[in-house]
Motif scaffolding. Structure first.
Motif, PDB file in Angstrom:
ATOM      1  N   ASP A 228       0.828  -1.222   0.000  1.00  0.00           N
ATOM      2  CA  ASP A 228       0.000   0.000   0.000  1.00  0.00           C
ATOM      3  C   ASP A 228       0.854   1.261   0.000  1.00  0.00           C
ATOM      4  O   ASP A 228       0.654   2.162  -0.803  1.00  0.00           O
ATOM      5  CB  ASP A 228      -0.903   0.044   1.236  1.00  0.00           C
ATOM      6  CG  ASP A 228      -2.267  -0.577   1.021  1.00  0.00           C
ATOM      7  OD1 ASP A 228      -2.541  -1.077  -0.089  1.00  0.00           O
ATOM      8  OD2 ASP A 228      -3.056  -0.561   1.981  1.00  0.00           O
ATOM      9  N   LYS A 229       1.810   1.312   0.923  1.00  0.00           N
ATOM     10  CA  LYS A 229       2.671   2.500   1.028  1.00  0.00           C
ATOM     11  C   LYS A 229       3.411   2.751  -0.274  1.00  0.00           C
ATOM     12  O   LYS A 229       3.518   3.891  -0.726  1.00  0.00           O
ATOM     13  CB  LYS A 229       3.685   2.330   2.168  1.00  0.00           C
ATOM     14  CG  LYS A 229       3.114   2.523   3.528  1.00  0.00           C
ATOM     15  CD  LYS A 229       4.203   2.362   4.580  1.00  0.00           C
ATOM     16  CE  LYS A 229       3.620   2.340   5.969  1.00  0.00           C
ATOM     17  NZ  LYS A 229       4.621   1.998   6.973  1.00  0.00           N
TER      18      LYS A 229
ATOM     19  N   ILE B  75      -3.538   6.182  -9.492  1.00  0.00           N
ATOM     20  CA  ILE B  75      -3.565   4.885  -8.819  1.00  0.00           C
ATOM     21  C   ILE B  75      -4.692   4.881  -7.801  1.00  0.00           C
ATOM     22  O   ILE B  75      -4.813   5.787  -6.989  1.00  0.00           O
ATOM     23  CB  ILE B  75      -2.229   4.593  -8.107  1.00  0.00           C
ATOM     24  CG1 ILE B  75      -1.081   4.621  -9.115  1.00  0.00           C
ATOM     25  CG2 ILE B  75      -2.292   3.249  -7.397  1.00  0.00           C
ATOM     26  CD1 ILE B  75       0.278   4.526  -8.484  1.00  0.00           C
ATOM     27  N   GLY B  76      -5.497   3.843  -7.868  1.00  0.00           N
ATOM     28  CA  GLY B  76      -6.578   3.687  -6.904  1.00  0.00           C
ATOM     29  C   GLY B  76      -6.521   2.311  -6.281  1.00  0.00           C
ATOM     30  O   GLY B  76      -5.993   1.369  -6.869  1.00  0.00           O
TER      31      GLY B  76
ATOM     32  N   ALA C 179      -4.506  -7.718  -1.962  1.00  0.00           N
ATOM     33  CA  ALA C 179      -4.826  -6.302  -2.166  1.00  0.00           C
ATOM     34  C   ALA C 179      -4.846  -6.065  -3.664  1.00  0.00           C
ATOM     35  O   ALA C 179      -4.053  -6.639  -4.406  1.00  0.00           O
ATOM     36  CB  ALA C 179      -3.794  -5.402  -1.499  1.00  0.00           C
ATOM     37  N   GLU C 180      -5.766  -5.209  -4.081  1.00  0.00           N
ATOM     38  CA  GLU C 180      -5.993  -4.953  -5.503  1.00  0.00           C
ATOM     39  C   GLU C 180      -5.814  -3.456  -5.773  1.00  0.00           C
ATOM     40  O   GLU C 180      -6.235  -2.634  -4.966  1.00  0.00           O
ATOM     41  CB  GLU C 180      -7.422  -5.390  -5.791  1.00  0.00           C
ATOM     42  CG  GLU C 180      -7.953  -5.172  -7.142  1.00  0.00           C
ATOM     43  CD  GLU C 180      -9.402  -5.644  -7.214  1.00  0.00           C
ATOM     44  OE1 GLU C 180      -9.627  -6.812  -7.545  1.00  0.00           O
ATOM     45  OE2 GLU C 180     -10.300  -4.832  -6.911  1.00  0.00           O
TER      46      GLU C 180
ATOM     47  N   GLN D   5      -5.160   1.010 -18.801  1.00  0.00           N
ATOM     48  CA  GLN D   5      -5.417   0.716 -17.402  1.00  0.00           C
ATOM     49  C   GLN D   5      -4.876  -0.672 -17.079  1.00  0.00           C
ATOM     50  O   GLN D   5      -5.006  -1.603 -17.874  1.00  0.00           O
ATOM     51  CB  GLN D   5      -6.916   0.759 -17.132  1.00  0.00           C
ATOM     52  CG  GLN D   5      -7.265   0.717 -15.670  1.00  0.00           C
ATOM     53  CD  GLN D   5      -8.758   0.868 -15.451  1.00  0.00           C
ATOM     54  OE1 GLN D   5      -9.504  -0.049 -15.730  1.00  0.00           O
ATOM     55  NE2 GLN D   5      -9.179   2.024 -14.977  1.00  0.00           N
ATOM     56  N   VAL D   6      -4.259  -0.793 -15.918  1.00  0.00           N
ATOM     57  CA  VAL D   6      -3.731  -2.078 -15.462  1.00  0.00           C
ATOM     58  C   VAL D   6      -4.299  -2.355 -14.083  1.00  0.00           C
ATOM     59  O   VAL D   6      -4.310  -1.488 -13.211  1.00  0.00           O
ATOM     60  CB  VAL D   6      -2.183  -2.061 -15.396  1.00  0.00           C
ATOM     61  CG1 VAL D   6      -1.658  -3.358 -14.795  1.00  0.00           C
ATOM     62  CG2 VAL D   6      -1.584  -1.823 -16.769  1.00  0.00           C
TER      63      VAL D   6
END
Length: 183
Positions: free
Chosen positions: A100-101, A113-114, A131-132, A141-142
């Motif tokens: 996440d970080k 980025i979301g 985590a996605e 988009q990836v």
């Protein structure tokens, strides 16, 4: 301060007749048609980046490369890392927190980025944390999904990156339906 690696060093598994098998993990997964092995140069670049992100300063130790395949739209990568080499990753939750970080902290003007879903999925009755993330750059988009499972000695890391939702879901379903008997 000597690092003691696990006594058992698993092999990287074998591919035969479009089936990947790893005896240490008790893992068997079908390789969909149209996939090929990811070049070693790409894997080495990713391994270097992973060491930077997760805090492994050892230049000598490489992860145990497992199944790493692509069809040009979907990349499926998996490695097994000795936990002792990543002392700051004490749990799957810490692994996700570190991702996440790194990902959400990326600052490139043309890249958005979301974060998508986060939680746990079952792969042959074994719970993996995941985590996605969605990365959008201009017109492309990836979708990235990171999975992790730890035992006392190793971390099993799996990632699926996809530029097509349908193809990515096929690989995710393939992973969920693989046979895994890691104790």
């Amino acid at each position: 301060n000597k690092v003691v690696l696990p006594a058992i060093k698993p092999d990287s598994g074998i591919i035969k007749d479009s089936i990947y098998k790893n005896d240490y993990l008790g893992w068997t997964i079908r390789i969909p048609s149209g996939y090929s092995v990811i070049p070693i140069s790409v894997l080495e670049k990713n391994e270097k980046r992973g060491k930077e992100i997760y805090g492994n300063n050892s230049n000598d130790d490489k992860p145990i490369r497992l199944l790493n395949i692509t069809n040009g739209i979907v990349n499926f990568q998996s490695t097994l890392n000795p936990r002792v080499l990543y002392p700051n990753l004490t749990s799957e939750e810490k692994y996700i927190e570190t991702i996440d970080k790194e990902i959400l902290g990326t600052t490139i003007d043309s890249l958005k980025i979301g974060k998508g879903n986060q939680g746990a999925i079952l792969i042959d009755k074994i719970e993996f944390k995941f985590a996605e993330y969605i990365m959008t750059h201009e017109s492309s988009q990836v979708k990235l999904i990171y999975f992790s499972k730890f035992d006392k000695d190793y971390m099993l890391d799996i990632s699926i990156s996809s530029r097509d939702t349908v193809e990515g879901k096929k690989m995710l379903d393939n992973l969920k339906n693989s046979k895994l008997d890691w104790k």
